[in-house]
Design a protein around this motif. Structure first.
Motif, PDB file in Angstrom:
ATOM      1  N   GLU A   1      -4.204   3.960  -3.534  1.00  0.00           N
ATOM      2  CA  GLU A   1      -3.282   2.839  -3.496  1.00  0.00           C
ATOM      3  C   GLU A   1      -2.596   2.739  -4.856  1.00  0.00           C
ATOM      4  OE1 GLU A   1      -5.346  -0.646  -2.472  1.00  0.00           O
ATOM      5  OE2 GLU A   1      -6.028   0.068  -0.502  1.00  0.00           O
ATOM      6  N   GLY A   2      -1.243   2.874  -4.793  1.00  0.00           N
ATOM      7  CA  GLY A   2      -0.438   2.741  -6.026  1.00  0.00           C
ATOM      8  C   GLY A   2      -0.854   3.747  -7.082  1.00  0.00           C
ATOM      9  N   THR A   3      -1.063   3.262  -8.317  1.00  0.00           N
ATOM     10  CA  THR A   3      -1.443   4.126  -9.446  1.00  0.00           C
ATOM     11  C   THR A   3      -2.937   4.102  -9.666  1.00  0.00           C
ATOM     12  OG1 THR A   3      -1.076   2.265 -10.927  1.00  0.00           O
ATOM     13  CG2 THR A   3       0.763   3.767 -10.586  1.00  0.00           C
ATOM     14  N   GLY A   4      -3.691   3.593  -8.667  1.00  0.00           N
ATOM     15  CA  GLY A   4      -5.132   3.501  -8.800  1.00  0.00           C
ATOM     16  C   GLY A   4      -5.787   4.863  -8.761  1.00  0.00           C
ATOM     17  N   PRO A   5      -7.062   4.905  -9.037  1.00  0.00           N
ATOM     18  CA  PRO A   5      -7.771   6.188  -9.057  1.00  0.00           C
ATOM     19  C   PRO A   5      -7.875   6.755  -7.652  1.00  0.00           C
ATOM     20  CG  PRO A   5      -9.304   4.371  -9.251  1.00  0.00           C
ATOM     21  CD  PRO A   5      -7.944   3.750  -9.337  1.00  0.00           C
ATOM     22  N   PRO A   6      -7.908   8.054  -7.511  1.00  0.00           N
ATOM     23  CA  PRO A   6      -8.041   8.659  -6.174  1.00  0.00           C
ATOM     24  C   PRO A   6      -9.402   8.355  -5.606  1.00  0.00           C
ATOM     25  CG  PRO A   6      -8.271  10.331  -7.848  1.00  0.00           C
ATOM     26  CD  PRO A   6      -7.889   9.072  -8.583  1.00  0.00           C
ATOM     27  N   PRO A   7      -9.544   8.411  -4.290  1.00  0.00           N
ATOM     28  CA  PRO A   7     -10.841   8.135  -3.662  1.00  0.00           C
ATOM     29  C   PRO A   7     -11.832   9.232  -3.961  1.00  0.00           C
ATOM     30  CG  PRO A   7      -9.259   8.847  -2.019  1.00  0.00           C
ATOM     31  CD  PRO A   7      -8.484   8.655  -3.283  1.00  0.00           C
ATOM     32  N   SER A   8     -13.050   8.936  -3.635  1.00  0.00           N
ATOM     33  CA  SER A   8     -14.118   9.874  -3.978  1.00  0.00           C
ATOM     34  C   SER A   8     -13.980  11.184  -3.236  1.00  0.00           C
ATOM     35  CB  SER A   8     -15.483   9.233  -3.676  1.00  0.00           C
ATOM     36  OG  SER A   8     -15.542   8.902  -2.284  1.00  0.00           O
ATOM     37  N   TRP A   9     -13.463  11.127  -2.039  1.00  0.00           N
ATOM     38  CA  TRP A   9     -13.389  12.376  -1.257  1.00  0.00           C
ATOM     39  C   TRP A   9     -12.300  13.298  -1.786  1.00  0.00           C
ATOM     40  CZ3 TRP A   9      -8.710  13.336   0.929  1.00  0.00           C
ATOM     41  CH2 TRP A   9      -7.853  12.261   1.141  1.00  0.00           C
ATOM     42  N   ALA A  10     -11.328  12.751  -2.604  1.00  0.00           N
ATOM     43  CA  ALA A  10     -10.230  13.576  -3.117  1.00  0.00           C
ATOM     44  C   ALA A  10     -10.573  14.227  -4.456  1.00  0.00           C
ATOM     45  CB  ALA A  10      -8.982  12.732  -3.275  1.00  0.00           C
TER      46      ALA A  10
ATOM     47  N   GLY B   1       0.794  -1.223   0.000  1.00  0.00           N
ATOM     48  CA  GLY B   1       0.000   0.000   0.000  1.00  0.00           C
ATOM     49  C   GLY B   1       0.811   1.248   0.000  1.00  0.00           C
ATOM     50  N   VAL B   2       2.157   1.161  -0.230  1.00  0.00           N
ATOM     51  CA  VAL B   2       3.031   2.341  -0.224  1.00  0.00           C
ATOM     52  C   VAL B   2       3.572   2.521  -1.641  1.00  0.00           C
ATOM     53  CG1 VAL B   2       5.069   3.391   0.767  1.00  0.00           C
ATOM     54  CG2 VAL B   2       3.599   1.970   2.185  1.00  0.00           C
TER      55      VAL B   2
END
Length: 438
Positions: A403-412, A340-341
């Motif tokens: 996490e990694g190159t995944g999409p940012p969370p909804s709150w971001a 997760g880093v």
């Protein structure tokens, strides 16, 4: 036999002072006649002159008729007649010295007034004069139970013609019919008189001494035979009838006797010891005392927690000993990235991602430590705990991270309107700085 008659049956003669009241004279004359005496109109050659003490006529009579040539002529108060009648005898005139009344002083230590008055009358009836001062008196009468009496004795003990007596002394002299002063005894100032020999030691004394030393110090090597205390204890036994012989000498003499004849007396002591054969340190021997009682040692009691902890620790160490050889078989693991880093980004400002090391296999994996039973939870507590866990899960979902190159969370994610406003603001700031720089 009537009181006022002599051994030959002759009446004793009396002369009464003329200025005494007539009624007193009449009563006195009647008493004298009833007791066999006779009243004379003139002063007799031998007999009694009845006077009233303290008057001028009494003093004149004494000056005129008191003489050493008439020793059988006595001056007495008129109460003398009644005193003889009460006592049933003719009171002797004993308090007379060289034909004169013995001058006496009644000291103030005799506090009782009645005793002082009776004492004064008794002295006068027996021929004495109780009206003298302490300096002029031949006899000083005082109370022997007071400190004043001892002070008077010390004050006048050096004067040969002055005596300090108890108030009871008057009665004793009257009963004996003569004056007897308290005798003086010689007080030895100490030391032997010239030519006087001290009490000699006998063979019996030496035998007693040897028996004492043999009982107290049977073996000379223990020491103490020439000490003071051994012989002081010997003289302290004088109250015992068996040790009455110790009073013949002082403890210093007993000690010197042994000290100066030690060689000869040690042989006698050895014979006594050989016969009785006492054990060293028996009760009663000099220098030996009772051994003090031993105090019990106090032991500290171990607490239950500490003993349990020590027991558990010892069990672990005994069941799974760790050696340096066992620890050397494990190699150091390589670092692995933490899940997760983000991995490190190449560029001028390279960053470092945190690395987590895999822990080595536990040396104590095969040890089974008993776990305590799970505590019992009430239903109400369980509901509160479940609600708390759901609240924590909602927080984790709401605040997820990228996490990694995944999409940012909804709150971001930003809203479109917010992005356009930000771009417009950026353009305005660029134009403002450009105009300022030009």
């Amino acid at each position: 036999m009537p009181i006022f008659q002599d051994a030959n049956g002759m009446a004793i003669k009396f002369f009464i002072q003329k200025d005494i009241p007539e009624e007193i004279q009449a009563e006195v004359c009647e008493t004298i006649a009833s007791l066999g005496g006779r009243v004379e109109p003139k002063v007799p050659r031998a007999g009694f002159i009845l006077v009233q003490p303290g008057t001028a006529e009494e003093e004149r009579l004494r000056l005129c008729w008191s003489t050493s040539e008439r020793p059988e002529r006595y001056f007495v108060p008129y109460t003398y007649v009644e005193a003889c009648k009460v006592s049933g005898m003719l009171l002797k005139q004993i308090f007379i010295h060289n034909g004169q009344p013995i001058r006496m002083h009644i000291d103030s230590s005799i506090a009782n007034v009645n005793v002082r008055a009776a004492l004064s009358a008794r002295i006068m009836h027996s021929g004495g004069d109780p009206t003298a001062s302490a300096q002029s008196a031949r006899v000083i009468l005082a109370d022997p139970n007071t400190e004043i009496f001892q002070h008077l004795v010390k004050t006048y003990q050096g004067e040969p013609e002055k005596y300090v007596e108890s108030y009871l002394w008057v009665k004793k002299c009257i009963e004996k019919g003569q004056v007897i002063y308290t005798p003086v005894v010689y007080k030895n100032p100490g030391g032997r008189r010239p030519g006087e020999e001290r009490t000699q030691f006998t063979e019996e004394d030496e035998q007693h001494l040897c028996n004492w030393i043999a009982a107290k110090i049977p073996y000379k090597e223990t020491g103490g035979r020439t000490g003071n205390r051994l012989y002081q204890q010997l003289c302290e036994m004088a109250h015992d009838p068996e040790y009455a012989w110790v009073t013949r000498h002082t403890w210093q003499s007993w000690r010197e006797r042994y000290k100066k004849n030690a060689t000869r007396l040690d042989a006698k002591i050895a014979e006594i010891v050989e016969e009785k054969k006492p054990a060293l340190g028996e009760k009663g021997q000099y220098g030996y005392v009772r051994k003090p009682e031993e105090k019990p040692k106090r032991t500290r009691k171990k607490t239950r927690n500490s003993s349990a902890a020590n027991a558990s620790t010892s069990d672990v160490v005994d069941t799974a000993p760790v050696s340096m050889h066992t620890m050397e078989t494990y190699s150091v693991p390589m670092p692995v990235p933490m899940p997760g880093v983000m991995p490190p980004v190449s560029g001028p400002n390279d960053g470092f991602a945190p690395i987590m090391y895999e822990p080595p296999a536990s040396v104590f994996q095969h040890i089974s430590v008993p776990q305590p039973p799970p505590p019992t939870i009430s239903p109400e507590t369980a509901r509160h705990q479940h609600a708390r866990e759901e609240e924590m899960e909602d927080d984790e979902i709401e605040w997820q991270i990228r996490e990694g190159t995944g999409p940012p969370p909804s709150w971001a994610k930003r809203k479109p309107d917010d992005d356009e406003e930000d771009q417009a603001n950026k353009r305005q700031r660029t134009r403002y700085f450009a105009s300022v720089s030009s």
